[in-house]
Design a protein around this motif. Structure first.
Motif, PDB file in Angstrom:
ATOM      1  N   THR A  10       0.301 -11.620 -29.333  1.00  0.00           N
ATOM      2  CA  THR A  10      -0.296 -11.319 -28.033  1.00  0.00           C
ATOM      3  C   THR A  10      -0.559  -9.820 -27.885  1.00  0.00           C
ATOM      4  OG1 THR A  10       1.053 -13.117 -27.192  1.00  0.00           O
ATOM      5  CG2 THR A  10      -0.045 -11.737 -25.558  1.00  0.00           C
ATOM      6  N   ILE A  11       0.332  -9.018 -28.418  1.00  0.00           N
ATOM      7  CA  ILE A  11       0.181  -7.556 -28.279  1.00  0.00           C
ATOM      8  C   ILE A  11      -1.050  -7.088 -29.052  1.00  0.00           C
ATOM      9  CG2 ILE A  11       1.256  -5.312 -28.744  1.00  0.00           C
ATOM     10  CD1 ILE A  11       3.995  -6.757 -28.399  1.00  0.00           C
ATOM     11  N   ILE A  12      -1.143  -7.469 -30.332  1.00  0.00           N
ATOM     12  CA  ILE A  12      -2.315  -7.095 -31.137  1.00  0.00           C
ATOM     13  C   ILE A  12      -2.828  -8.358 -31.831  1.00  0.00           C
ATOM     14  CG2 ILE A  12      -3.244  -5.631 -32.977  1.00  0.00           C
ATOM     15  CD1 ILE A  12      -1.055  -3.593 -32.372  1.00  0.00           C
ATOM     16  N   LEU A  73       1.715 -13.358 -19.132  1.00  0.00           N
ATOM     17  CA  LEU A  73       3.173 -13.237 -19.081  1.00  0.00           C
ATOM     18  C   LEU A  73       3.622 -11.822 -19.492  1.00  0.00           C
ATOM     19  CD1 LEU A  73       5.616 -15.200 -18.560  1.00  0.00           C
ATOM     20  CD2 LEU A  73       5.824 -15.292 -21.051  1.00  0.00           C
ATOM     21  N   LEU A  74       3.062 -11.318 -20.587  1.00  0.00           N
ATOM     22  CA  LEU A  74       3.432  -9.965 -21.040  1.00  0.00           C
ATOM     23  C   LEU A  74       2.995  -8.916 -20.022  1.00  0.00           C
ATOM     24  CD1 LEU A  74       2.882  -9.475 -24.881  1.00  0.00           C
ATOM     25  CD2 LEU A  74       4.996  -9.806 -23.616  1.00  0.00           C
ATOM     26  N   THR A  75       1.799  -9.089 -19.490  1.00  0.00           N
ATOM     27  CA  THR A  75       1.284  -8.127 -18.514  1.00  0.00           C
ATOM     28  C   THR A  75       2.195  -8.078 -17.286  1.00  0.00           C
ATOM     29  OG1 THR A  75      -0.938  -8.626 -19.307  1.00  0.00           O
ATOM     30  CG2 THR A  75      -0.773  -7.427 -17.225  1.00  0.00           C
ATOM     31  N   ALA A  76       2.656  -9.252 -16.848  1.00  0.00           N
ATOM     32  CA  ALA A  76       3.552  -9.298 -15.682  1.00  0.00           C
ATOM     33  C   ALA A  76       4.895  -8.638 -15.990  1.00  0.00           C
ATOM     34  CB  ALA A  76       3.762 -10.742 -15.253  1.00  0.00           C
ATOM     35  N   ASN A  77       5.270  -8.595 -17.271  1.00  0.00           N
ATOM     36  CA  ASN A  77       6.569  -8.030 -17.660  1.00  0.00           C
ATOM     37  C   ASN A  77       6.426  -6.690 -18.399  1.00  0.00           C
ATOM     38  OD1 ASN A  77       8.806 -10.138 -17.042  1.00  0.00           O
ATOM     39  ND2 ASN A  77       7.056 -11.306 -17.802  1.00  0.00           N
ATOM     40  N   GLU A  78       5.305  -6.007 -18.204  1.00  0.00           N
ATOM     41  CA  GLU A  78       5.020  -4.790 -18.979  1.00  0.00           C
ATOM     42  C   GLU A  78       6.110  -3.737 -18.817  1.00  0.00           C
ATOM     43  OE1 GLU A  78       1.010  -3.432 -18.666  1.00  0.00           O
ATOM     44  OE2 GLU A  78       1.302  -1.922 -20.230  1.00  0.00           O
ATOM     45  N   PHE A  82      12.586  -4.386 -22.901  1.00  0.00           N
ATOM     46  CA  PHE A  82      12.383  -5.090 -24.172  1.00  0.00           C
ATOM     47  C   PHE A  82      10.903  -5.142 -24.542  1.00  0.00           C
ATOM     48  CE2 PHE A  82      11.099  -9.197 -26.061  1.00  0.00           C
ATOM     49  CZ  PHE A  82      11.548  -8.952 -27.341  1.00  0.00           C
ATOM     50  N   VAL A  83      10.049  -5.359 -23.553  1.00  0.00           N
ATOM     51  CA  VAL A  83       8.609  -5.442 -23.839  1.00  0.00           C
ATOM     52  C   VAL A  83       8.099  -4.110 -24.397  1.00  0.00           C
ATOM     53  CG1 VAL A  83       6.328  -5.804 -22.814  1.00  0.00           C
ATOM     54  CG2 VAL A  83       8.236  -7.297 -22.175  1.00  0.00           C
ATOM     55  N   ALA A  84       8.595  -2.997 -23.832  1.00  0.00           N
ATOM     56  CA  ALA A  84       8.193  -1.684 -24.356  1.00  0.00           C
ATOM     57  C   ALA A  84       8.670  -1.509 -25.798  1.00  0.00           C
ATOM     58  CB  ALA A  84       8.758  -0.577 -23.466  1.00  0.00           C
ATOM     59  N   ILE A  85       9.869  -2.002 -26.102  1.00  0.00           N
ATOM     60  CA  ILE A  85      10.410  -1.847 -27.466  1.00  0.00           C
ATOM     61  C   ILE A  85       9.608  -2.677 -28.468  1.00  0.00           C
ATOM     62  CG2 ILE A  85      12.407  -2.346 -28.938  1.00  0.00           C
ATOM     63  CD1 ILE A  85      14.179  -1.655 -26.487  1.00  0.00           C
ATOM     64  N   VAL A  86       9.335  -3.922 -28.131  1.00  0.00           N
ATOM     65  CA  VAL A  86       8.611  -4.782 -29.080  1.00  0.00           C
ATOM     66  C   VAL A  86       7.168  -4.299 -29.230  1.00  0.00           C
ATOM     67  CG1 VAL A  86       7.959  -6.606 -27.452  1.00  0.00           C
ATOM     68  CG2 VAL A  86       8.233  -7.170 -29.842  1.00  0.00           C
ATOM     69  N   LYS A  87       6.611  -3.761 -28.150  1.00  0.00           N
ATOM     70  CA  LYS A  87       5.257  -3.199 -28.248  1.00  0.00           C
ATOM     71  C   LYS A  87       5.256  -1.974 -29.172  1.00  0.00           C
ATOM     72  CE  LYS A  87       1.578  -1.175 -25.408  1.00  0.00           C
ATOM     73  NZ  LYS A  87       1.113  -0.956 -24.025  1.00  0.00           N
ATOM     74  N   GLY A  88       6.269  -1.115 -28.999  1.00  0.00           N
ATOM     75  CA  GLY A  88       6.364   0.083 -29.838  1.00  0.00           C
ATOM     76  C   GLY A  88       6.485  -0.269 -31.311  1.00  0.00           C
TER      77      GLY A  88
ATOM     78  N   LEU B 382      -0.090   3.804 -24.373  1.00  0.00           N
ATOM     79  CA  LEU B 382      -1.260   3.273 -23.666  1.00  0.00           C
ATOM     80  C   LEU B 382      -0.887   1.960 -22.982  1.00  0.00           C
ATOM     81  CD1 LEU B 382      -4.157   3.786 -26.257  1.00  0.00           C
ATOM     82  CD2 LEU B 382      -3.410   5.346 -24.450  1.00  0.00           C
ATOM     83  N   PRO B 383      -1.463   1.692 -21.802  1.00  0.00           N
ATOM     84  CA  PRO B 383      -1.117   0.450 -21.100  1.00  0.00           C
ATOM     85  C   PRO B 383      -1.799  -0.766 -21.736  1.00  0.00           C
ATOM     86  CG  PRO B 383      -2.790   1.646 -19.866  1.00  0.00           C
ATOM     87  CD  PRO B 383      -2.416   2.521 -21.048  1.00  0.00           C
ATOM     88  N   GLY B 384      -1.260  -1.934 -21.425  1.00  0.00           N
ATOM     89  CA  GLY B 384      -1.955  -3.173 -21.759  1.00  0.00           C
ATOM     90  C   GLY B 384      -1.568  -3.792 -23.076  1.00  0.00           C
ATOM     91  N   PHE B 385      -2.147  -4.981 -23.311  1.00  0.00           N
ATOM     92  CA  PHE B 385      -1.905  -5.778 -24.515  1.00  0.00           C
ATOM     93  C   PHE B 385      -3.209  -6.465 -24.896  1.00  0.00           C
ATOM     94  CE2 PHE B 385       1.766  -5.892 -21.690  1.00  0.00           C
ATOM     95  CZ  PHE B 385       2.780  -5.412 -22.490  1.00  0.00           C
ATOM     96  N   GLY B 386      -3.227  -7.019 -26.098  1.00  0.00           N
ATOM     97  CA  GLY B 386      -4.315  -7.901 -26.475  1.00  0.00           C
ATOM     98  C   GLY B 386      -5.537  -7.177 -27.014  1.00  0.00           C
ATOM     99  N   ALA B 387      -6.662  -7.885 -27.009  1.00  0.00           N
ATOM    100  CA  ALA B 387      -7.894  -7.360 -27.610  1.00  0.00           C
ATOM    101  C   ALA B 387      -8.345  -6.077 -26.921  1.00  0.00           C
ATOM    102  CB  ALA B 387      -8.997  -8.423 -27.541  1.00  0.00           C
ATOM    103  N   ASP B 388      -8.150  -5.996 -25.591  1.00  0.00           N
ATOM    104  CA  ASP B 388      -8.552  -4.777 -24.878  1.00  0.00           C
ATOM    105  C   ASP B 388      -7.710  -3.577 -25.318  1.00  0.00           C
ATOM    106  OD1 ASP B 388     -10.378  -6.264 -23.536  1.00  0.00           O
ATOM    107  OD2 ASP B 388      -9.239  -6.383 -21.646  1.00  0.00           O
ATOM    108  N   PHE B 389      -6.404  -3.826 -25.461  1.00  0.00           N
ATOM    109  CA  PHE B 389      -5.497  -2.767 -25.930  1.00  0.00           C
ATOM    110  C   PHE B 389      -5.919  -2.292 -27.323  1.00  0.00           C
ATOM    111  CE2 PHE B 389      -1.648  -1.863 -28.499  1.00  0.00           C
ATOM    112  CZ  PHE B 389      -1.246  -0.692 -27.883  1.00  0.00           C
ATOM    113  N   LYS B 390      -6.163  -3.246 -28.194  1.00  0.00           N
ATOM    114  CA  LYS B 390      -6.558  -2.942 -29.572  1.00  0.00           C
ATOM    115  C   LYS B 390      -7.833  -2.086 -29.589  1.00  0.00           C
ATOM    116  CE  LYS B 390      -7.253  -5.606 -33.842  1.00  0.00           C
ATOM    117  NZ  LYS B 390      -7.528  -6.950 -34.370  1.00  0.00           N
TER     118      LYS B 390
END
Lengths: 126, 548
Positions: A10-12, A73-78, A82-88, B382-390
């Motif tokens: 979901t992140i990338i 779901l991720l956006t609501a929990n940004e 934990f979300v910041a860590i897994v995103k990093g 940077l904010p966000g996730f997904g295709a827009d984030f990428k």
């Protein structure tokens, strides 16, 4: 691990270039978790919390949600730590992978050059 | 434990093989001295450097059980302490060449603005030397090791007739240069010890940008290839590997007569004898050795009747600000590796506009990491996730600019290294306790450092990555420790004279960053090399005329 994979995807996600799962980021993160009991615990509780949020909001497990709902779901929990860590970690893993760095970003460095030309744009010169 | 004593008396024993020790060995052996160097590690093999290992190959190699050269000594082997609630991140390389294997290569001359700072503002003691004393040595160092850069002389940053051609700036650096110019701030060509053409038998840079992993062809100055290997060719240098020095030993009159060390791995004690001892183990380890060299004649540590050794620990306070310049958003990605690190530098300017500051001293600015680099760690901000984030990461990637101001930390008597007999390492030698804090002057200077970096980015119309303007950075991370065995004219307030010679013990010289009277805002290695060359010229003269 299917839940972690769903978060990473979901992140990338895959677009016209490979996504974080294609680039082996789940393995990259798992290797990090092996080295740190604290990080592993953070992931266990973090994933469980997101999974619980998925069930209460959408009535399905995280791994079973469609892409759009996972993103919501991720956006609501940004702001969740934990979300910041897994995103990093996903950012680190993906943008140092061959897929992320060369195919997605277009990096073509660490090579042998006889000359370094620097900025050649006439409009950037003073 | 059996203690073995080598009977030979060496002309000079040098503790450490980095920039300071390497220069001392090179200059003394070529002048006929017989030198013994004690190195806490061993030689690193260039063929084993991971310079050309791609980022994605690193985890694969590590998973396969391979390792890059272990440059950095671990805390088990070389522990140190900090008081509860404080930090000091100490980076040390044990092995031939020390930190010069992986250093940042920024090679800025100090100016009289630095050497006379205490005369102008009254804070602590002045340097015992002036620019005219060291300038000939800067010239010689530039010619010997090869420094690329501009010759644009500034009162805060002298140029050099001997610089190799500077590399062309990257797009982002060029745009910052223009943006700073619009608000009256001048960014000049950087000065870096990287060979932009072959020099003195060393290969030219091939612009791979991986200098931080060690250079596989030796195209930037490192003490091992540029100083110690040539010193071996004189036949007058001997190096003992894995010799972890504990103390300088003294005779009945309190003069140095040798060094005690332990084998890094067997932990066996050894002693060597010498007419002169040169301490060059890098600032904090040198200071620890001196403080541990206690005797009846030197109860406070060798050469420390003034009680200045261990005090006045200074370095630089710094910050990192990132932005994205609009001209390069979504632009084709270029190979921005260059010589690794910045091609431009912002010299100190805060003395020039006539406006009085509410703090003393000044800051300069470096720009490493502009353009396409081999990661996108900033993307986590940077904010966000997904295709827009990428897509938002890809668009910004070629437009990254990075600003790193470095400001002088004043010398304070209580920023201090001490040792306690009860707190020892695995060799049984007391460890260093580092008590270091930033204070009001640093906080005020940091405010202007943040404001200046932000002003340049605003002038460039850049998007600024979020930052915390109250964050002071982590002490030690600039890796520029200084002043804990400072030089000065007054023996009551300094430990060394202007030739790095102890006031109290004439046959001990301290030639690394510990000898600096102040830190300044500049990176120290070029000045360490120049001071060590000057000190060992003086030492050779004293020995030849039998005064030592």
């Amino acid at each position: 691990m299917e839940s972690l994979k769903a978060i990473i995807d979901t992140i990338i996600p895959r677009t016209e270039t490979p996504g974080a799962v294609d680039a082996g980021v789940p393995g990259y993160i798992e290797r990090r978790l092996v080295g740190s009991a604290t990080l592993l615990e953070t992931f266990r509780t973090g994933i469980a919390a997101l999974d619980a949020a998925a069930r209460s909001r959408f009535g399905a497990s995280l791994a079973a949600l469609g892409a759009e709902r996972r993103l919501a779901l991720l956006t609501a929990n940004e702001k969740a730590p934990f979300v910041a860590i897994v995103k990093g970690l996903t950012v680190d893993g993906y943008y140092t992978s061959q897929e992320g760095l060369t195919q997605e970003l277009g990096w073509h460095g660490n090579t042998f050059l006889a000359e370094f030309k620097g900025c050649t744009h006439p409009e950037h010169q003073s | 434990m059996q203690i073995r004593k080598t009977p030979e008396v060496h002309d000079v024993v040098i503790i450490g093989s980095g920039a300071a020790g390497g220069m001392a060995a090179w200059n003394l052996t070529r002048q006929g001295m017989r030198v013994l160097m004690l190195d806490a590690g061993a030689k690193f093999s260039r063929s084993e450097f991971w310079s050309h290992v791609k980022p994605w190959q690193i985890p694969q190699r590590i998973a396969a059980g391979q390792h890059p050269p272990q440059f950095y000594v671990d805390l088990k082997t070389a522990p140190y302490r900090v008081p509860q609630g404080q930090r000091f991140d100490l980076v040390r390389v044990w092995g031939r060449g020390g930190k010069t294997n992986v250093w940042g290569r920024v090679s800025l001359r100090y100016s009289d603005l630095d050497f006379t700072s205490a005369e102008r503002d009254g804070w602590e003691i002045p340097w015992p030397i002036r620019y005219r004393d060291i300038a000939p040595y800067y010239d010689k160092v530039d010619q010997l090791i090869g420094v690329c850069g501009g010759d644009d002389d500034q009162d805060s940053l002298p140029g050099s007739r001997y610089h190799l051609p500077p590399p062309a700036p990257r797009c982002g650096e060029r745009l910052l240069q223009k943006a700073a110019g619009r608000i009256g701030i001048r960014i000049v060509a950087g000065r870096r010890a990287v060979l932009t053409r072959p020099h003195n038998g060393h290969a030219a840079c091939h612009y791979c940008g991986a200098c931080g992993k060690g250079c596989d062809v030796g195209a930037f100055f490192n003490s091992s290839d540029y100083l110690i290997e040539p010193a071996f060719t004189t036949g007058r240098l001997r190096v003992i590997d894995n010799a972890v020095v504990a103390r300088v030993l003294v005779d009945a009159e309190g003069r140095a007569n040798g060094v005690q060390y332990f084998d890094r791995y067997t932990k066996q004690e050894q002693r060597v004898q010498a007419r002169v001892v040169i301490v060059a183990a890098s600032c904090i380890d040198s200071t620890r050795i001196l403080l541990n060299s206690k005797s009846r004649q030197h109860p406070n540590g060798i050469g420390n009747s003034s009680d200045v050794i261990g005090r006045y620990l200074s370095e630089q306070v710094r910050l990192h600000m990132f932005g994205f310049v609009p001209e390069l958003l979504g632009a084709p990605v270029q190979n921005d590796d260059g010589i690794g690190g910045e091609h431009v530098y912002l010299p100190r300017f805060n003395h020039r506009d006539g406006r009085k500051r509410d703090y003393l001293r000044g800051f300069g600015m470096q720009f490493w990491g502009c353009g396409a680099v081999d990661n996108a760690g900033w993307a986590r901000e940077l904010p966000g996730f997904g295709a827009d984030f990428k897509a938002s990461v890809r668009r910004r990637y070629p437009a990254l600019v990075a600003l790193h101001p470095y400001g002088e930390v004043l010398p304070y008597a209580d920023n201090r290294i001490t040792v306690q007999e009860s707190d020892v390492d695995d060799y049984g030698v007391p460890v260093a306790r580092i008590d270091f804090k930033y204070r009001e002057n640093e906080r005020k200077m940091m405010t202007e450092m943040y404001d200046t970096a932000a002003a340049i980015l605003k002038s460039a119309k850049a998007e600024i990555l979020p930052y915390d303007p109250t964050f002071m950075g982590i002490p030690g991370q600039a890796i520029h420790e200084h002043s804990t065995c400072r030089m000065g004219a007054n023996p009551k307030r300094s430990a060394l004279n202007g030739f790095c010679q102890m006031h109290d013990v004439r046959n001990v010289f301290v030639v690394d960053g510990a000898a600096f009277t102040t830190a300044s805002e500049k990176n120290p290695t070029l000045t360490i090399l120049a001071l060590a060359w000057r000190a060992t010229d003086y030492l050779a003269g004293e020995m030849k005329s039998k005064r030592l």
